[in-house]
Scaffold this motif. Structure first.
Motif, mmCIF file in Angstrom:
data_model
loop_
_atom_site.group_PDB
_atom_site.id
_atom_site.type_symbol
_atom_site.label_atom_id
_atom_site.label_comp_id
_atom_site.label_asym_id
_atom_site.label_seq_id
_atom_site.Cartn_x
_atom_site.Cartn_y
_atom_site.Cartn_z
ATOM 1 N N GLU A 147 0.626 -1.369 -0.124
ATOM 2 C CA GLU A 147 0.140 0.210 -0.005
ATOM 3 C C GLU A 147 0.830 1.147 -0.145
ATOM 4 O OE1 GLU A 147 -3.070 2.171 3.357
ATOM 5 O OE2 GLU A 147 -2.751 -0.046 3.203
ATOM 6 N N MET A 148 0.386 2.376 -0.665
ATOM 7 C CA MET A 148 1.034 3.468 -0.962
ATOM 8 C C MET A 148 0.313 4.630 -0.300
ATOM 9 S SD MET A 148 2.985 3.926 -4.358
ATOM 10 C CE MET A 148 4.333 5.152 -3.920
ATOM 11 N N SER A 149 0.972 5.467 0.622
ATOM 12 C CA SER A 149 0.292 6.682 1.142
ATOM 13 C C SER A 149 0.010 7.678 0.124
ATOM 14 C CB SER A 149 1.018 7.120 2.235
ATOM 15 O OG SER A 149 1.996 7.836 1.753
ATOM 16 N N LYS A 150 -0.938 8.689 0.149
ATOM 17 C CA LYS A 150 -0.725 9.701 -0.656
ATOM 18 C C LYS A 150 0.341 10.450 -1.052
ATOM 19 C CE LYS A 150 -3.113 14.005 -2.076
ATOM 20 N NZ LYS A 150 -4.279 14.954 -1.705
ATOM 21 N N GLU A 151 1.155 10.840 0.369
ATOM 22 C CA GLU A 151 2.470 11.243 0.154
ATOM 23 C C GLU A 151 3.587 10.600 -0.234
ATOM 24 O OE1 GLU A 151 -0.351 12.934 3.119
ATOM 25 O OE2 GLU A 151 0.490 10.751 3.050
ATOM 26 N N GLU A 152 3.601 9.276 -0.301
ATOM 27 C CA GLU A 152 4.506 8.484 -0.926
ATOM 28 C C GLU A 152 4.416 8.456 -2.432
ATOM 29 O OE1 GLU A 152 5.382 4.780 2.038
ATOM 30 O OE2 GLU A 152 3.552 4.912 1.219
ATOM 31 N N LEU A 153 2.834 8.405 -2.753
ATOM 32 C CA LEU A 153 2.593 8.481 -4.456
ATOM 33 C C LEU A 153 3.097 9.735 -4.782
ATOM 34 C CD1 LEU A 153 1.249 7.138 -6.870
ATOM 35 C CD2 LEU A 153 -0.825 8.106 -5.793
ATOM 36 N N GLU A 154 2.444 10.802 -4.221
ATOM 37 C CA GLU A 154 3.120 12.126 -4.713
ATOM 38 C C GLU A 154 4.577 12.318 -4.690
ATOM 39 O OE1 GLU A 154 0.800 14.446 -1.958
ATOM 40 O OE2 GLU A 154 -0.751 15.180 -3.438
ATOM 41 N N LYS A 155 5.145 12.068 -3.862
ATOM 42 C CA LYS A 155 6.785 12.121 -3.752
ATOM 43 C C LYS A 155 7.394 11.457 -5.108
ATOM 44 C CE LYS A 155 10.559 11.712 -0.753
ATOM 45 N NZ LYS A 155 11.686 10.723 -0.750
ATOM 46 N N THR A 156 6.917 10.298 -5.441
ATOM 47 C CA THR A 156 7.475 9.342 -6.234
ATOM 48 C C THR A 156 7.293 10.238 -7.542
ATOM 49 O OG1 THR A 156 7.097 7.330 -5.085
ATOM 50 C CG2 THR A 156 7.553 6.931 -7.407
ATOM 51 N N ILE A 157 6.055 10.604 -7.655
ATOM 52 C CA ILE A 157 5.817 11.407 -8.967
ATOM 53 C C ILE A 157 6.286 12.714 -9.102
ATOM 54 C CG2 ILE A 157 3.828 12.537 -10.219
ATOM 55 C CD1 ILE A 157 2.021 10.268 -9.124
ATOM 56 N N THR A 158 6.436 13.481 -8.247
ATOM 57 C CA THR A 158 7.063 14.773 -8.322
ATOM 58 C C THR A 158 8.601 14.690 -8.464
ATOM 59 O OG1 THR A 158 7.192 15.226 -5.652
ATOM 60 C CG2 THR A 158 5.338 16.182 -7.184
ATOM 61 N N GLU A 159 9.276 13.478 -7.975
ATOM 62 C CA GLU A 159 10.837 13.337 -8.044
ATOM 63 C C GLU A 159 11.129 12.712 -9.632
ATOM 64 O OE1 GLU A 159 11.767 10.748 -5.119
ATOM 65 O OE2 GLU A 159 12.032 12.533 -3.403
ATOM 66 N N ASN A 160 10.177 12.268 -10.088
ATOM 67 C CA ASN A 160 10.447 11.809 -11.320
ATOM 68 C C ASN A 160 9.746 12.114 -12.844
ATOM 69 O OD1 ASN A 160 12.366 9.501 -10.480
ATOM 70 N ND2 ASN A 160 10.443 9.125 -9.314
#
Length: 161
Positions: A147-160
């Motif tokens: 499971e991914m939190s919203k913060e983890e998901l956003e971080k992965t997207i914004t970093e890449n």
């Protein structure tokens, strides 16, 4: 008149962004692989889930929030890969409507060959869901097991992205 046109354009954009699927494609692994490769020009978030998976259902609202955030970005796409059974296709379609899923949903109808396609997606994947794989320019750049939190998901997207 100008205001009326502006309101109409905004309304149409909102309607299209929040449009829901009325059909779910059932794919074999090879078809899903081709679909992922066809999105080479996008940052692609591929989430494997099922309607019977509690952690999947818990994270889906976060995925929809993030998907809606990036709805206007032509370089971003989210694909939800349901691992429900083909006989449950109507249940998946009803779920899409009831949960207001805005990302594209496909049904991976290839359970008998899961020991072949799971390691082809990710050698470290043990078959549990949810799993999210991130692709950029057609190449896998990140694998998230669980499971991914919203913060983890956003971080992965914004970093890449």
């Amino acid at each position: 008149m100008k205001n009326v046109l502006t309101i109409l354009v905004v309304f149409l954009c909102c309607t299209l962004c929040n449009a829901q699927q009325t059909e779910v494609s059932a794919l074999k692994y090879e078809d899903l692989e081709k679909k992922i490769q066809s999105e080479k020009d996008k940052f692609l978030v591929v989430n494997f889930w099922a309607t019977t998976c509690a952690p999947c259902l818990k994270e889906l609202p976060h995925f929809m929030e993030v998907n809606n955030q990036y709805a206007g970005n032509p370089k971003f796409k989210m694909l939800l890969v349901s691992l429900d059974r083909l006989v449950d296709k109507e249940k998946v379609l009803k779920f899409i409507k009831n949960k207001s899923l805005t990302a594209e949903v496909v049904l991976l109808d290839d359970i008998k060959r899961m020991n072949i396609w799971i390691p082809r997606f990710e050698k470290e994947w043990d078959g549990n869901i949810p799993v999210t794989i991130f692709y950029k320019n057609g190449e896998k750049i990140h694998f998230n097991d669980g499971e991914m939190s919203k913060e983890e998901l956003e971080k992965t997207i914004t970093e890449n992205l």
